[in-house]
Design an enzyme around this catalytic site. Structure first.
Site, PDB file in Angstrom:
ATOM      1  N   HIS A   1     -13.041   4.002   9.403  1.00 41.98           N
ATOM      2  CA  HIS A   1     -12.321   2.838   8.853  1.00 41.98           C
ATOM      3  C   HIS A   1     -12.881   2.464   7.475  1.00 41.98           C
ATOM      4  O   HIS A   1     -13.350   1.348   7.245  1.00 41.98           O
ATOM      5  CB  HIS A   1     -12.406   1.638   9.802  1.00 41.98           C
ATOM      6  CG  HIS A   1     -11.232   0.704   9.672  1.00 41.98           C
ATOM      7  ND1 HIS A   1     -10.647   0.083  10.734  1.00 41.98           N
ATOM      8  CD2 HIS A   1     -10.535   0.287   8.566  1.00 41.98           C
ATOM      9  CE1 HIS A   1      -9.635  -0.668  10.322  1.00 41.98           C
ATOM     10  NE2 HIS A   1      -9.557  -0.563   9.012  1.00 41.98           N
TER      11      HIS A   1
ATOM     12  N   ILE B   1       0.834  -1.209   0.000  1.00 47.62           N
ATOM     13  CA  ILE B   1       0.000   0.000   0.000  1.00 47.62           C
ATOM     14  C   ILE B   1       0.866   1.255   0.000  1.00 47.62           C
ATOM     15  O   ILE B   1       0.621   2.194  -0.758  1.00 47.62           O
ATOM     16  CB  ILE B   1      -0.955  -0.006   1.211  1.00 47.62           C
ATOM     17  CG1 ILE B   1      -1.928  -1.188   1.101  1.00 47.62           C
ATOM     18  CG2 ILE B   1      -1.714   1.304   1.304  1.00 47.62           C
ATOM     19  CD1 ILE B   1      -2.792  -1.397   2.323  1.00 47.62           C
TER      20      ILE B   1
ATOM     21  N   GLU C   1     -11.761   0.760  18.330  1.00 50.56           N
ATOM     22  CA  GLU C   1     -12.835   0.808  17.332  1.00 50.56           C
ATOM     23  C   GLU C   1     -13.948  -0.155  17.726  1.00 50.56           C
ATOM     24  O   GLU C   1     -13.675  -1.217  18.298  1.00 50.56           O
ATOM     25  CB  GLU C   1     -12.281   0.442  15.946  1.00 50.56           C
ATOM     26  CG  GLU C   1     -11.286   1.459  15.408  1.00 50.56           C
ATOM     27  CD  GLU C   1     -10.859   1.162  13.971  1.00 50.56           C
ATOM     28  OE1 GLU C   1     -11.353   0.177  13.378  1.00 50.56           O
ATOM     29  OE2 GLU C   1     -10.023   1.910  13.438  1.00 50.56           O
TER      30      GLU C   1
END
Length: 531
Positions: A281, A154, A263
Site C-alpha cells: 500500500h 487519479i 491489510e
C-alpha cells in the site's frame, strides 16, 4: 476562545504549524491514535481531530466527543472513521482526495511497467549472480490498449500518462461524460467491452457495494488472454483467489497489486506467483504526497473552524470561504424559516419543500437546504445541526424537494419553506435585506415584514378591532416588553396574523391571558438562535 484541535497521528511539523499560525490551539500527540483508552479520555476537549490511518474514530469515540465539530483525514481513505455515526453526531468528516493523486497514479504506471518487463524477478535473479537474459521476455506498452476502470481524478491522470506512453486508452466509468472523455483523449466503453479489448487493466474506483469484486471470477474470464491487471485503488475490487487461478492457468499474464482485501496483507493467493508484483500500500507513500495531504487537511480544518468554509467533506455540502461570507445571512434565514415551521408543527412531518427565488437560486442550495432542514428538526432534537439534520430527516421518512425560479416579485431573492403533514401544509417565506438581517416576509400567504428576534410571539386571529390593544395591554400587564410589532392580513375582516419581537420570553401567565380572551386562534411563543 480559540478552537482546539488534536493531531493524534503523525503529521508534519509544517502542517501542525499551520494550525498555530491560524490561531488554533493545537495538541500534537501521535501516540494517542494508537491508544484507544487515552483517545476516549481526551477527545471531549477538542473541536477538531486531525488523523491519518492509525486513529480509529468509532461510534464509541464519537459518543465521548462532546465538542467535536470536524474530523480531518490526511489522505483519501476514511475506512477508520464511522461516517454514519459522525453524521448523526453532527461532525463533519473531511478528507484530502487530491493531495496524493499524482503519486498514486505514478505508482500504478510504475507497477504496470514492472509487470510488463518482470523487473522485480529480473532484479532478484541478477543480484543472485545469474544472467538469465532469455528468461525475462517482456512486452512493450506502446500501442497496447489500457483499460481504465474509473476515470476520476487519479484515473484521469493515469489516462494522461498512458497516452504519453503512446497507449490506446479505453475507460469504463458511469459518471464519465463524452466531453470529459474527449478531453482525456480516451474512448468511453462499457465494462464488457473494456474487458474484451484491454491488454492492461488498471482500477481507480472506490470500494462500494457496486464496485466490490468488479473483477470477479466471471469478469476475469471475459478478459483478453494475456491481460495484465493493476490495482492501486482499494482491496476488494478484485477477487484475489479467482485472479490467482487465472494467473496459474495462463489466462492472465501478470498483475501488480498495491492494495489487498485484508491489510496488513501477510498472506494472499497472489503472493509468490510468477509475473505478480506486490507492494505494501505504497500508492501515497512519497515525501511530496505525505506533505501535501498533511498541509491540505490543516488548511481545510482551520478554514472550517474559523470561517465556516467546508472543503472535501464526505457528509456535508462543500462551501467555499467566499460562499460562507456571502451566504452567511441566507444560511441564518434558512435556519429561521425551518425553526418557525418546526416549532409550529405538532404532528409528524411528511415532506419539506423549499423554493429559492431570484438571486438566492444561484447560491449553494445544498448548504441552504441543510440549514433549513436543521431548523425544522431542532424543534424536536435541539442537538441537530446541518450535518446531522438530513440524516435524521431520512430516518424519519421525510421527503425533501427543492425548486428554483427566476425573480418573481419585489425582492431580489427569497426563500419559501413549506412543511407538509397528513392534515395540512404550513408555509413561510423570508429574505435578507441590505443590512444583512433576515426578515420574514410571508406567513400563510399573508405578507408581512418581521425582523427576527431571539424571543418572538406568533398569533393568528380574525381581523377585528382591538387586537393590537389586547396584545399590548395583556403583555404589558404581565411584564413583557415588545421590541417590534408586525401585523398582516389577507382581507378586511379575514384572516390576520401578528409577529411580536419581545425583549424576553413571554411568561406562562401572559400566554394564558391572551388565550383566555377568545380572540386568538393560535398563541405560540417562538425561539430563534441568532448566534
Amino acid at each position: 476562545m480559540a478552537p482546539k484541535v488534536l493531531v493524534s497521528d503523525k503529521l508534519s511539523e509544517t502542517a501542525v504549524q499551520i494550525f498555530r499560525d491560524r490561531g488554533i490551539d493545537v495538541t500534537f500527540d501521535p501516540s494517542i491514535g494508537k491508544d484507544k483508552d487515552k483517545l476516549l479520555e481526551v477527545i471531549g476537549q477538542y473541536d477538531g481531530l486531525a488523523i491519518r490511518s492509525a486513529t480509529k474514530v468509532t461510534e464509541k469515540v464519537l459518543a465521548e466527543a462532546t465538542n467535536l465539530k470536524v474530523i480531518g483525514r490526511a489522505g483519501i481513505g476514511v475506512d477508520n472513521v464511522d461516517i454514519p455515526a459522525a453524521s448523526k453526531k453532527g461532525v463533519i468528516v473531511m478528507n484530502t482526495p487530491f493531495g496524493n493523486s499524482v503519486t498514486t497514479a505514478e505508482h500504478a504506471i510504475s507497477l504496470m511497467m514492472a509487470v510488463a518487463r518482470q523487473i522485480p524477478e529480473a532484479n532478484e535473479s541478477t543480484h543472485a549472480g545469474k544472467w538469465e537474459k532469455s528468461r525475462f521476455m517482456g512486452v512493450e506498452l506502446t500501442a497496447k490498449t489500457l483499460g481504465v476502470i474509473g476515470a476520476g481524478n487519479i484515473g484521469g491522470i493515469v489516462c494522461d500518462r498512458a497516452r504519453g506512453l503512446k497507449m490506446k486508452v479505453v475507460a469504463f466509468d458511469p459518471f464519465l461524460s463524452e466531453e470529459r472523455a474527449a478531453k482525456l483523449g480516451v474512448t468511453k466503453v462499457e465494462l464488457d467491452e473494456l474487458l474484451a479489448k484491454a491488454d492492461f487493466i488498471t482500477l481507480h474506483v472506490p470500494l462500494t457495494d457496486k464496485t466490490r469484486n468488479i473483477l470477479s471470477a466471471e469478469n476475469i474470464a471475459k478478459t483478453k488472454k494475456g491481460v495484465r491487471i493493476i490495482n492501486c485503488a482499494r482491496g476488494g475490487l478484485v477477487d484475489e483467489a479467482a485472479l490467482a487461478e487465472a494467473i496459474k492457468s495462463g489466462h492472465v499474464a501478470g498483475a501488480g497489486f498495491d492494495v489487498f482485501e485484508v491489510e496488513p496483507a501477510t498472506e494472499s493467493p497472489l503472493f509468490n506467483l510468477p509475473g505478480v508484483v506486490v507492494t505494501p500500500h505504497l500508492g501515497a507513500s512519497t515525501t511530496e504526497a505525505q506533505e501535501n495531504v498533511a498541509l491540505q487537511v490543516a488548511e481545510q480544518m482551520s478554514d472550517y473552524l474559523l470561517t465556516g468554509a467546508v472543503q472535501n467533506a464526505l457528509n456535508m455540502p462543500s462551501v467555499t470561504a467566499e460562499e460562507a461570507r456571502v451566504m452567511g445571512p441566507w444560511v441564518k434565514l434558512a435556519g429561521h424559516l425551518g425553526a418557525f415551521a418546526g416549532q409550529l408543527t405538532d404532528e409528524p412531518i411528511k415532506a419539506i419543500n423549499i423554493l429559492y427565488d431570484g438571486a438566492v437560486s444561484e447560491m449553494n442550495l445544498d448548504a441552504l437546504g441543510c440549514a433549513a432542514i436543521a431548523g425544522v428538526m431542532k424543534a424536536t432534537n435541539p442537538d441537530v445541526n446541518m450535518v446531522s439534520a438530513p440524516v435524521l430527516a431520512k430516518e424519519r421518512g421525510v421527503q425533501i424537494s427543492t425548486t428554483t425560479q427566476d425573480k418573481s416579485g419585489a425582492f431580489d431573492g427569497y426563500i419559501k419553506l413549506t412543511v407538509v403533514t397528513d392534515s395540512r401544509e404550513r408555509s413561510i417565506a423570508g429574505t435578507v435585506f441590505s443590512d444583512g438581517k433576515p426578515r420574514f416576509i410571508q406567513i400563510k400567504g399573508i405578507n408581512i415584514d418581521a425582523e427576527v428576534g431571539e424571543h418572538m410571539l406568533y398569533t393568528t386571529n380574525k381581523d377585528v378591532p382591538g387586537i393590537i390593544g389586547t396584545l399590548g395591554g395583556t403583555l404589558g400587564a404581565n411584564g413583557v416588553n415588545i421590541a417590534n410589532f408586525t401585523l398582516g392580513r389577507k382581507d378586511a375582516g379575514g384572516d390576520a396574523i401578528a409577529m411580536l419581537y419581545l425583549d424576553a420570553a413571554p411568561t406562562d401567565n401572559a400566554l394564558e391571558a391572551l388565550r383566555g380572551t377568545g380572540l386568538f386562534q393560535q398563541v405560540r411563543p417562538l425561539e430563534f438562535a441568532l448566534g
